[in-house]
Design an enzyme around this catalytic site. Sequence first.
Site, mmCIF file in Angstrom:
data_model
loop_
_atom_site.group_PDB
_atom_site.id
_atom_site.type_symbol
_atom_site.label_atom_id
_atom_site.label_comp_id
_atom_site.label_asym_id
_atom_site.label_seq_id
_atom_site.Cartn_x
_atom_site.Cartn_y
_atom_site.Cartn_z
ATOM 1 N N ARG A 54 41.496 37.401 29.408
ATOM 2 C CA ARG A 54 42.500 38.476 29.436
ATOM 3 C C ARG A 54 42.243 39.462 28.312
ATOM 4 O O ARG A 54 42.580 40.632 28.438
ATOM 5 C CB ARG A 54 43.897 37.884 29.386
ATOM 6 C CG ARG A 54 44.163 37.204 30.716
ATOM 7 C CD ARG A 54 45.490 36.558 30.846
ATOM 8 N NE ARG A 54 45.499 35.858 32.140
ATOM 9 C CZ ARG A 54 46.411 35.014 32.529
ATOM 10 N NH1 ARG A 54 47.417 34.742 31.725
ATOM 11 N NH2 ARG A 54 46.336 34.439 33.702
ATOM 12 N N SER A 61 36.589 31.521 30.819
ATOM 13 C CA SER A 61 36.477 31.950 29.425
ATOM 14 C C SER A 61 36.913 30.883 28.427
ATOM 15 O O SER A 61 36.265 30.689 27.408
ATOM 16 C CB SER A 61 37.312 33.215 29.227
ATOM 17 O OG SER A 61 38.657 32.979 29.607
ATOM 18 N N TYR A 71 29.484 32.218 31.769
ATOM 19 C CA TYR A 71 29.052 33.098 30.684
ATOM 20 C C TYR A 71 27.793 32.544 30.021
ATOM 21 O O TYR A 71 27.172 33.205 29.216
ATOM 22 C CB TYR A 71 30.190 33.256 29.666
ATOM 23 C CG TYR A 71 31.436 33.791 30.321
ATOM 24 C CD1 TYR A 71 31.536 35.145 30.638
ATOM 25 C CD2 TYR A 71 32.475 32.946 30.704
ATOM 26 C CE1 TYR A 71 32.639 35.643 31.296
ATOM 27 C CE2 TYR A 71 33.589 33.431 31.366
ATOM 28 C CZ TYR A 71 33.663 34.777 31.663
ATOM 29 O OH TYR A 71 34.758 35.262 32.333
ATOM 30 N N CYS A 96 44.818 43.322 38.773
ATOM 31 C CA CYS A 96 45.438 43.177 37.446
ATOM 32 C C CYS A 96 44.806 44.045 36.369
ATOM 33 O O CYS A 96 45.483 44.557 35.493
ATOM 34 C CB CYS A 96 45.451 41.709 37.025
ATOM 35 S SG CYS A 96 43.864 40.873 37.144
ATOM 36 N N ARG A 100 51.828 34.263 35.947
ATOM 37 C CA ARG A 100 51.212 34.336 37.271
ATOM 38 C C ARG A 100 51.511 33.111 38.140
ATOM 39 O O ARG A 100 50.848 32.865 39.131
ATOM 40 C CB ARG A 100 49.698 34.517 37.113
ATOM 41 C CG ARG A 100 49.344 35.824 36.404
ATOM 42 C CD ARG A 100 47.899 36.213 36.604
ATOM 43 N NE ARG A 100 47.709 37.604 36.240
ATOM 44 C CZ ARG A 100 46.917 38.050 35.262
ATOM 45 N NH1 ARG A 100 46.193 37.188 34.572
ATOM 46 N NH2 ARG A 100 46.827 39.326 35.001
ATOM 47 N N GLU A 117 44.902 25.703 50.686
ATOM 48 C CA GLU A 117 44.496 27.077 50.332
ATOM 49 C C GLU A 117 43.090 27.359 50.839
ATOM 50 O O GLU A 117 42.807 28.413 51.405
ATOM 51 C CB GLU A 117 44.533 27.270 48.804
ATOM 52 C CG GLU A 117 45.904 27.561 48.220
ATOM 53 C CD GLU A 117 46.361 28.989 48.492
ATOM 54 O OE1 GLU A 117 45.654 29.734 49.181
ATOM 55 O OE2 GLU A 117 47.454 29.354 48.004
ATOM 56 N N LYS A 149 42.579 28.943 43.040
ATOM 57 C CA LYS A 149 42.599 29.462 41.670
ATOM 58 C C LYS A 149 43.909 29.015 41.032
ATOM 59 O O LYS A 149 44.990 29.354 41.502
ATOM 60 C CB LYS A 149 42.509 30.983 41.690
ATOM 61 C CG LYS A 149 42.523 31.609 40.307
ATOM 62 C CD LYS A 149 42.344 33.112 40.399
ATOM 63 C CE LYS A 149 42.400 33.754 39.028
ATOM 64 N NZ LYS A 149 42.249 35.218 39.122
ATOM 65 N N CYS A 161 48.522 40.852 39.379
ATOM 66 C CA CYS A 161 47.445 40.933 40.375
ATOM 67 C C CYS A 161 47.889 41.596 41.671
ATOM 68 O O CYS A 161 47.094 41.793 42.582
ATOM 69 C CB CYS A 161 46.903 39.536 40.664
ATOM 70 S SG CYS A 161 46.313 38.714 39.174
ATOM 71 N N CYS A 167 40.535 42.374 42.514
ATOM 72 C CA CYS A 167 41.889 42.074 42.065
ATOM 73 C C CYS A 167 42.479 43.366 41.534
ATOM 74 O O CYS A 167 41.772 44.351 41.361
ATOM 75 C CB CYS A 167 41.922 40.981 41.004
ATOM 76 S SG CYS A 167 43.572 40.236 40.910
ATOM 77 N N LYS A 208 38.579 27.516 40.638
ATOM 78 C CA LYS A 208 38.641 28.093 39.295
ATOM 79 C C LYS A 208 39.907 27.625 38.617
ATOM 80 O O LYS A 208 40.964 27.691 39.241
ATOM 81 C CB LYS A 208 38.631 29.630 39.419
ATOM 82 C CG LYS A 208 38.690 30.375 38.104
ATOM 83 C CD LYS A 208 38.772 31.870 38.334
ATOM 84 C CE LYS A 208 38.805 32.583 36.983
ATOM 85 N NZ LYS A 208 38.943 34.024 37.099
HETATM 86 ZN ZN LIG Z 1 44.100 39.442 38.866
#
Ligand SMILES: [Zn+2]
Length: 364
Positions: A246, A315, A354, A122, A258, A274, A236, A130, A120, A289
């Site tokens: 972020r 996250s 994580y 971003c 976004r 998609e 996503k 992005c 990506c 996601k």
């Molecule tokens: Zn991105």
Amino acid sequence: MAFPITRLRRLRHTDQLRNMVRETRLTPEGFVYPMFICPGEGLRKEVRSMPGVFNLSIDEAVKEAQEVHSLGIPAVILFGLPENKDEVATGAWADDGIVQQASRAIKRAVPNLILMGDVCLCEYMSHGHCGVVRKSPPPQSLGAMRRIMAVDSPGEKMKAIDGAATVITAHLAQPQFEIENDASLELLARTAVSLTRAGIDIIAPSDMMDGRVAAIRRALDDAQFYNTPILSYAAKFASGFYGPFREAADSAPQFGDRMSYQMDGANLREAMREIELDIEEGADMIMVKPAMPYLDVIAAARDRFDLPLAAYQVSGEYAMIEAAARNGWIERDRVMLESLLSIRRAGASIILTYYAKEAARLLA
Ligand SMILES: [Zn+2]
């Protein structure tokens, strides 16, 4: 046959029985551990909103990768925090980019660990979007000037100036901009090739531009990386659950949001489109996601498509569990495993989380 002939509790009586009839099993073989690589040496900087998750300098990332591998986790996915950002995301595709350097170092130290590279822009763009951004100039500024000049009476002139100022101020407060799809593809493809050259095994585009999978596949094949698989972040969603990431990846957009490229959380049928398009373009694996707020999307994708299916426990999902556990409101380990099990049960065989290390420890 109903009660009293049928008693479902019969098979719940002992640990052994429950174990034998269990439908879904959680194993570390499907885990992918996300890592955030930053410049420097000997650095382990904890992410404030993600306790237990760190920005790691390359030497520390190598140690972490060794630990991940020793726990039976097959893969990590790398994100980069570059020294400098610009308007063409140089840090994403430069040979000496932060992820390129990290991937060479990790590959040397832990050759059997699968390295996924998040593709990506971003994290590497000064504006944090992005893709390539085209900003439009303040609207009608020339026209407004002409109108002001043309007015004779001082009172009218002041009114005209006020009017123009209002328009321009509104524009500055909320600039008009466009994320340019096709111009972004070239940079994404260049990034994918550069990462593969540096030792990344699986390319994982997360930008949500149209046509990126095809562009990346073409570029990889042109560079003779025929055997590098693409795991596309196919569905996503634009999600509030990305907040802590972020901070971790220092990738918050400096203006706007976004919503013009990530998906609307309301749309399941569009998610299937998609995914279908990414498969047509050459994706080898697909991802949904975030995970927990979109379990129905995971289940629908599992039902409909035969490719290996991944889900990203993001996250915010992690941060919620951590925060509640730290307050003593939930049992952390239990909720951690239950959240992962739910993603697995919905149909994802690969889980980016994580919790990979800790869950692997608990499952050992
Ligand atoms: Zn991105």
